[in-house]
Design a protein around this motif. Structure first.
Motif, PDB file in Angstrom:
ATOM      1  N   LEU A   1      50.886   6.215  35.765  1.00 22.99           N
ATOM      2  CA  LEU A   1      51.509   7.440  35.272  1.00 22.99           C
ATOM      3  C   LEU A   1      52.673   7.862  36.159  1.00 22.99           C
ATOM      4  O   LEU A   1      53.656   8.423  35.674  1.00 22.99           O
ATOM      5  N   ARG A   2      52.573   7.586  37.452  1.00 18.19           N
ATOM      6  CA  ARG A   2      53.683   7.892  38.357  1.00 18.19           C
ATOM      7  C   ARG A   2      54.917   7.072  37.994  1.00 18.19           C
ATOM      8  O   ARG A   2      56.034   7.601  37.931  1.00 18.19           O
ATOM      9  N   GLN A   3      54.721   5.786  37.735  1.00 19.39           N
ATOM     10  CA  GLN A   3      55.848   4.928  37.370  1.00 19.39           C
ATOM     11  C   GLN A   3      56.440   5.365  36.024  1.00 19.39           C
ATOM     12  O   GLN A   3      57.658   5.381  35.839  1.00 19.39           O
ATOM     13  N   TYR A   4      55.573   5.722  35.107  1.00 19.17           N
ATOM     14  CA  TYR A   4      56.009   6.238  33.813  1.00 19.17           C
ATOM     15  C   TYR A   4      56.879   7.479  34.000  1.00 19.17           C
ATOM     16  O   TYR A   4      57.983   7.590  33.436  1.00 19.17           O
ATOM     17  N   ALA A   5      56.396   8.414  34.811  1.00 18.13           N
ATOM     18  CA  ALA A   5      57.079   9.691  34.967  1.00 18.13           C
ATOM     19  C   ALA A   5      58.411   9.544  35.688  1.00 18.13           C
ATOM     20  O   ALA A   5      59.367  10.267  35.383  1.00 18.13           O
ATOM     21  N   ARG A   6      58.489   8.646  36.643  1.00 17.06           N
ATOM     22  CA  ARG A   6      59.754   8.470  37.356  1.00 17.06           C
ATOM     23  C   ARG A   6      60.844   7.968  36.418  1.00 17.06           C
ATOM     24  O   ARG A   6      61.988   8.440  36.473  1.00 17.06           O
ATOM     25  N   ALA A   7      60.482   7.036  35.540  1.00 14.58           N
ATOM     26  CA  ALA A   7      61.460   6.549  34.567  1.00 14.58           C
ATOM     27  C   ALA A   7      61.781   7.631  33.538  1.00 14.58           C
ATOM     28  O   ALA A   7      62.950   7.845  33.184  1.00 14.58           O
ATOM     29  N   LEU A   8      60.764   8.338  33.066  1.00 15.09           N
ATOM     30  CA  LEU A   8      60.967   9.394  32.077  1.00 15.09           C
ATOM     31  C   LEU A   8      61.838  10.513  32.638  1.00 15.09           C
ATOM     32  O   LEU A   8      62.744  11.005  31.961  1.00 15.09           O
ATOM     33  N   GLY A   9      61.576  10.946  33.873  1.00 14.30           N
ATOM     34  CA  GLY A   9      62.330  12.034  34.472  1.00 14.30           C
ATOM     35  C   GLY A   9      63.806  11.720  34.600  1.00 14.30           C
ATOM     36  O   GLY A   9      64.670  12.571  34.333  1.00 14.30           O
ATOM     37  N   LEU A  10      64.108  10.482  34.999  1.00 15.00           N
ATOM     38  CA  LEU A  10      65.505  10.086  35.131  1.00 15.00           C
ATOM     39  C   LEU A  10      66.171   9.980  33.755  1.00 15.00           C
ATOM     40  O   LEU A  10      67.317  10.400  33.572  1.00 15.00           O
ATOM     41  N   ALA A  11      65.442   9.451  32.783  1.00 11.66           N
ATOM     42  CA  ALA A  11      65.969   9.385  31.412  1.00 11.66           C
ATOM     43  C   ALA A  11      66.241  10.789  30.879  1.00 11.66           C
ATOM     44  O   ALA A  11      67.253  11.028  30.202  1.00 11.66           O
ATOM     45  N   PHE A  12      65.355  11.717  31.178  1.00  8.59           N
ATOM     46  CA  PHE A  12      65.520  13.109  30.749  1.00  8.59           C
ATOM     47  C   PHE A  12      66.808  13.694  31.300  1.00  8.59           C
ATOM     48  O   PHE A  12      67.573  14.352  30.578  1.00  8.59           O
ATOM     49  N   GLN A  13      67.085  13.448  32.593  1.00  9.18           N
ATOM     50  CA  GLN A  13      68.275  14.012  33.201  1.00  9.18           C
ATOM     51  C   GLN A  13      69.553  13.372  32.654  1.00  9.18           C
ATOM     52  O   GLN A  13      70.556  14.055  32.434  1.00  9.18           O
ATOM     53  N   ILE A  14      69.513  12.066  32.443  1.00  8.79           N
ATOM     54  CA  ILE A  14      70.676  11.414  31.836  1.00  8.79           C
ATOM     55  C   ILE A  14      70.935  11.985  30.444  1.00  8.79           C
ATOM     56  O   ILE A  14      72.078  12.262  30.068  1.00  8.79           O
TER      57      ILE A  14
END
Length: 288
Positions: A200-213
């Motif tokens: 879930l940590r790996q999922y969230a790190r990718a999701l968070g960066l995608a969200f900001q982009i």
């Protein structure tokens, strides 16, 4: 299914907010807290509830930290909107707290929402003492000078820097300012179940960066009325964004790559994780 589940989670979090805040005194600070906790996408709270479901954690336990993270996010927005920070008059289509009331009320409402977040995450209903302590510790780390506040400080420093940030620097900035709370939220379900949160940590790190982009893209292409806030602030201020550094097409491609990474990180969970995968796809398809 995703939109239905998101709407359900949003309603449950709002109902819980209303219940908690109904016990507060009839004062401007309490009214300001209620004002700023209305509306929003509730993605952080949604991640708490969905990661809890993924681990068989009952709603009666998960709703407390889900509401808690939304209280903390609301505090960050109230303070971010202050004249000494981003000086915004509109948030979620409504006047910001310092505009509707005054700066002192905005500071106090933000302070109260921040402390409320920790209260909600450590309520007895959440679970064993060690679980509550873990949630509080990790939330402090995610929201403080190692996480969200660090990201905000880096953002403020960039405003007066002699040159714009490079890609590595802006990625670090956004990992704190935006990503840290997404990571805490997605990992909360595993923490509630006392399970390993690494996937879930790996999922969230990718999701968070995608969200900001996606946010940077919306700042260029979005509709201010749908967004409920002023757009193109960073462009007007000459600040570096993922779009200014990568270009619009490359930024969209990078966001898509990150969504694919986020989804892949959940493969071990099988079809039960499909709603969380849909959430990752949503963050780059949204229009606000």
């Amino acid at each position: 299914m995703f939109q239905d589940r998101l709407a359900q989670d949003v309603a449950q979090i709002q109902d819980h907010f209303d219940l908690v805040l109904s016990t507060f005194d009839d004062l401007p600070v309490a009214h300001a807290m209620a004002h700023t906790t209305q509306g929003g996408k509730r993605l952080r709270g949604f991640l708490v509830l969905e990661s809890a479901r993924l681990h068989g954690v009952d709603l009666s336990r998960a709703i407390w930290p889900a509401t808690g993270i939304e209280a903390l996010h609301a505090y960050s927005l109230v303070h971010d909107d202050l004249p000494c920070m981003d000086d915004d008059a509109l948030r979620r289509g409504k006047p910001t707290i310092h505009v509707k009331w005054d700066e002192a009320t905005a500071v106090l409402a933000g302070d109260a929402l921040q402390t409320l977040a920790f209260e909600l995450c450590t309520r007895p209903e959440v679970g064993p003492a060690e679980v509550r302590a873990d949630l509080a510790l990790t939330l402090a780390q995610a929201s403080g000078a190692q996480g969200m506040v660090l990201g905000q400080a880096l953002d403020m420093a960039a405003e007066t820097a002699g040159s714009p940030l490079n890609l590595e620097q802006i990625t670090r900035l956004q990992a704190g300012k935006t990503g840290a709370l997404f990571e805490w939220s997605a990992c909360a379900g595993a923490r509630l179940a006392q399970a390993d949160p690494e996937n879930l940590r790996q999922y969230a790190r990718a999701l968070g960066l995608a969200f900001q982009i996606a946010d940077d893209i919306l700042d260029i292409e979005g509709d201010a009325e749908k967004a409920g806030k002023r757009l193109q602030k960073d462009t007007e201020a000459g600040k570096a964004t993922f779009v200014s550094l990568l270009g619009l097409d490359a930024a969209k491609a990078r966001a898509q790559e990150l969504v694919e990474q986020a989804c892949s990180a959940l493969d071990d969970y099988g079809p039960q994780a499909e709603t969380l995968k849909d959430a990752a796809r949503f963050v780059i398809a949204r229009d606000s």
